[in-house]
Design an enzyme around this catalytic site. Structure first.
Site, PDB file in Angstrom:
ATOM      1  N   GLY A   1      -3.869   3.617  -5.955  1.00 24.23           N
ATOM      2  CA  GLY A   1      -3.661   4.748  -5.058  1.00 24.23           C
ATOM      3  C   GLY A   1      -2.532   5.619  -5.546  1.00 24.23           C
ATOM      4  N   SER A   2      -1.902   6.297  -4.625  1.00 23.88           N
ATOM      5  CA  SER A   2      -0.845   7.244  -4.960  1.00 23.88           C
ATOM      6  C   SER A   2       0.464   6.520  -5.244  1.00 23.88           C
ATOM      7  CB  SER A   2      -0.645   8.235  -3.814  1.00 23.88           C
ATOM      8  OG  SER A   2      -0.118   7.555  -2.680  1.00 23.88           O
TER       9      SER A   2
ATOM     10  N   GLY B   1       2.355   3.208  -3.580  1.00 19.85           N
ATOM     11  CA  GLY B   1       2.965   2.147  -4.365  1.00 19.85           C
ATOM     12  C   GLY B   1       4.403   1.866  -3.979  1.00 19.85           C
TER      13      GLY B   1
ATOM     14  N   GLU C   1      -1.700   0.358  -9.708  1.00 20.95           N
ATOM     15  CA  GLU C   1      -2.284   1.442 -10.496  1.00 20.95           C
ATOM     16  C   GLU C   1      -2.135   2.717  -9.665  1.00 20.95           C
ATOM     17  OE1 GLU C   1      -3.148   1.104 -13.467  1.00 20.95           O
ATOM     18  OE2 GLU C   1      -3.770  -0.968 -13.788  1.00 20.95           O
TER      19      GLU C   1
ATOM     20  N   CYS D   1      -7.658   9.222 -11.719  1.00 17.64           N
ATOM     21  CA  CYS D   1      -6.237   9.023 -12.011  1.00 17.64           C
ATOM     22  C   CYS D   1      -5.929   9.417 -13.451  1.00 17.64           C
ATOM     23  CB  CYS D   1      -5.827   7.572 -11.751  1.00 17.64           C
ATOM     24  SG  CYS D   1      -6.877   6.352 -12.544  1.00 17.64           S
TER      25      CYS D   1
END
Length: 509
Positions: free
Chosen positions: A240-241, A245, A262, A296
């Site tokens: 995700g963003s 994170g 990630e 991403c």
């Protein structure tokens, strides 16, 4: 005019397709509405789990783990092999669901399912290659070695843009390593998640493996938070963003769990004066506009030498003007919809900020197809020519928005590439071997993925996937990424009949 499916057409297609994959469509009840980005309209309604259910799911997974860890790794590989075979049988159906829920064009949706099949192939081979080491001991009559053992329950939190593949990267490897998986998918792609789970559930039933090896939890952010914080989750893999994170990492660390993150990417291509511009244009356009800029690994910056930047910008703008935008399931479409209005608004806001910083919009921008799909958000992929890397350029905008910047010397280009908080993917287009080698060297790109004469997206499963800095540092998929899903033990075996101590210590009693 591009034909956009009606609400009833798309809903019927989605439910029929999910049913063919094994989903109990008739059992879907609830008041949570799911929508397709293709037309912005309702696909179905279903129910969500609450945070309290996470404890039950993890408990079942822990019980499954106690049985599964005793199964030899090659036998665990047999389950994954069957899973891969079933994925191949349902490839077209799963791709349809990916298109409907994530908005991917058909070839990219099929490519995502092929990634799932490929990671199963990789994991089956891996099931016979979970190697430890034997090291020389300094003590005679002793053997020093390391062994790898199953870790425990793996929690997976995935994002909408790869609603199937990222889960499979974790799941195929986790299963051969001896770990069950509890999956919290994106709220935006529930049917894809249920269909993937149903296919794996069939493989599990056929192989006689514990049913709770795979569980999927549809729910809101509170379900993901409960999974993150649960002490029974040995490894939490989250995609995700960077903002997400920052929340996940400390919470997992606080309970001494492992996390595999990630996160964001602000990926760049350096285009040198010696680059093959035909090659560069093709690589840049796919990396920047593919998946409507919602990967991403999407290319968000081009750093071009002053001798080619004008020509390259013109050629990119021309290519962007020819990109077919429309229904992602229609033949010939290359750019489908953005996931929702919030994503589109973020793109328009970034364009406004960039032009306010002196940038020039040279291609795209604005909505397309709003006359035929007023509830959907099709964006025209945009290019903004910038003189400097401003704050908005250094910030990831998850959209088909590409910034073009000039450079004078190669060292300066590398500095621009690295001068962002994210560190996922990067590439250089050059015919100069010295430039290519420098870009790959410790003095070059600081990203986890560093390419030469290819774009920033389109990674293969054989290599470990992930990035540095605010991208999180995690690695999934190939290479030795399997080690994240296992625990290591260092073993000393004394067969000498004596008891010498290491480093010559004398402790005679």
């Amino acid at each position: 005019m591009t034909s956009i499916p009606t609400q009833s057409e798309l809903s019927a297609l989605a439910l029929d397709t999910a049913r063919r994959c094994g989903v109990d469509v008739d059992g879907l009840t609830g008041d949570v509405v799911t929508r397709s980005p293709i037309n912005g309209q309702q696909v179905t309604t279903l129910g969500w789990r609450d945070a309290a259910y996470v404890d039950e799911a993890v408990g079942r997974a822990e019980e499954a783990f106690r049985a599964w860890r005793r199964v030899p790794a090659p036998a665990r590989g047999a389950l994954v092999k069957r899973f891969g075979e079933l994925l191949a049988e349902h490839k077209d159906d799963l791709a349809v669901l990916v298109s409907i829920e994530a908005g991917k064009i058909t070839s990219e949706a099929r490519g995502e399912i092929q990634e799932m099949i490929d990671i199963c192939d990789f994991a089956v081979g891996l099931s016979r290659q979970l190697y430890g080491r034997t090291m020389p001991s300094e003590r005679a009559g002793h053997r020093l070695m390391e062994t790898w053992h199953p870790l425990g329950v793996v929690g997976v939190v995935s994002a909408f843009n790869f609603p199937a593949a990222v889960w499979s990267w974790n799941t195929a490897v986790a299963l051969v390593c001896g770990d069950p998986v509890v999956w919290k998918p994106s709220e935006l792609t529930p049917l894809t998640s249920l269909a993937c789970h149903a296919v794996l559930a069939q493989a599990i039933a056929e192989q006689g493996a514990p049913e709770a090896l795979s569980q999927v939890l549809l729910g809101g952010p509170e379900v993901g938070q409960a999974l993150v914080e649960h002490p029974g989750v040995a490894l939490l893999s989250a995609t995700g963003s960077t903002r997400m994170g920052r929340l996940v990492g400390p919470r997992v660390a606080e309970r001494f769990g492992r996390s595999l993150l990630e996160l964001g990417g602000n990926n760049a291509a350096v285009v040198s004066g010696s680059a093959d511009l035909d090659l560069a244009v093709r690589g840049i356009v796919f990396s920047a506009a593919g998946t409507a800029g919602q990967r991403c690994t999407t290319m968000r910056r081009v750093i071009a030498h002053t001798s080619v930047v004008d020509e390259l910008t013109d050629r990119l703008a021309s290519a962007y003007g020819r990109l077919p935008i429309g229904n992602p399931m229609a033949d010939g479409t290359l750019v489908g919809p953005m996931i929702n209005q919030r994503a589109y608004d973020a793109m328009e806001s970034a364009i406004s900020a960039a032009t306010g910083d002196g940038g020039k919009l040279v291609a795209g921008g604005g909505r397309a197809l709003d006359d035929v799909a007023p509830d959907a958000f099709y964006a025209r992929p945009a290019i903004v020519r910038m003189d400097a890397q401003t704050e908005v350029v250094a910030r990831e905008t998850f959209a088909p928005l590409l910034y073009v910047l000039p450079y004078d010397d190669f060292a300066g280009a590398i500095e621009l590439n690295n001068a962002v908080p994210q560190g996922l993917s990067s590439s250089v287009f050059t015919s100069d071997q010295a430039e290519a080698e420098l870009f790959l060297s410790p003095e070059g790109s600081d990203c986890g993925i560093v390419n030469v004469n290819i774009g920033t997206s389109g990674a293969e499963i054989g290599g470990a996937f992930g990035g540095e800095k605010e991208t999180g540092g995690g690695r999934e998929s190939g290479s030795d990424a399997w080690r994240a899903y296992m625990r290591r033990a260092t073993n000393t075996v004394n067969f000498s009949g004596e008891l010498p101590l290491a480093q010559g210590v004398d402790f005679t009693v």
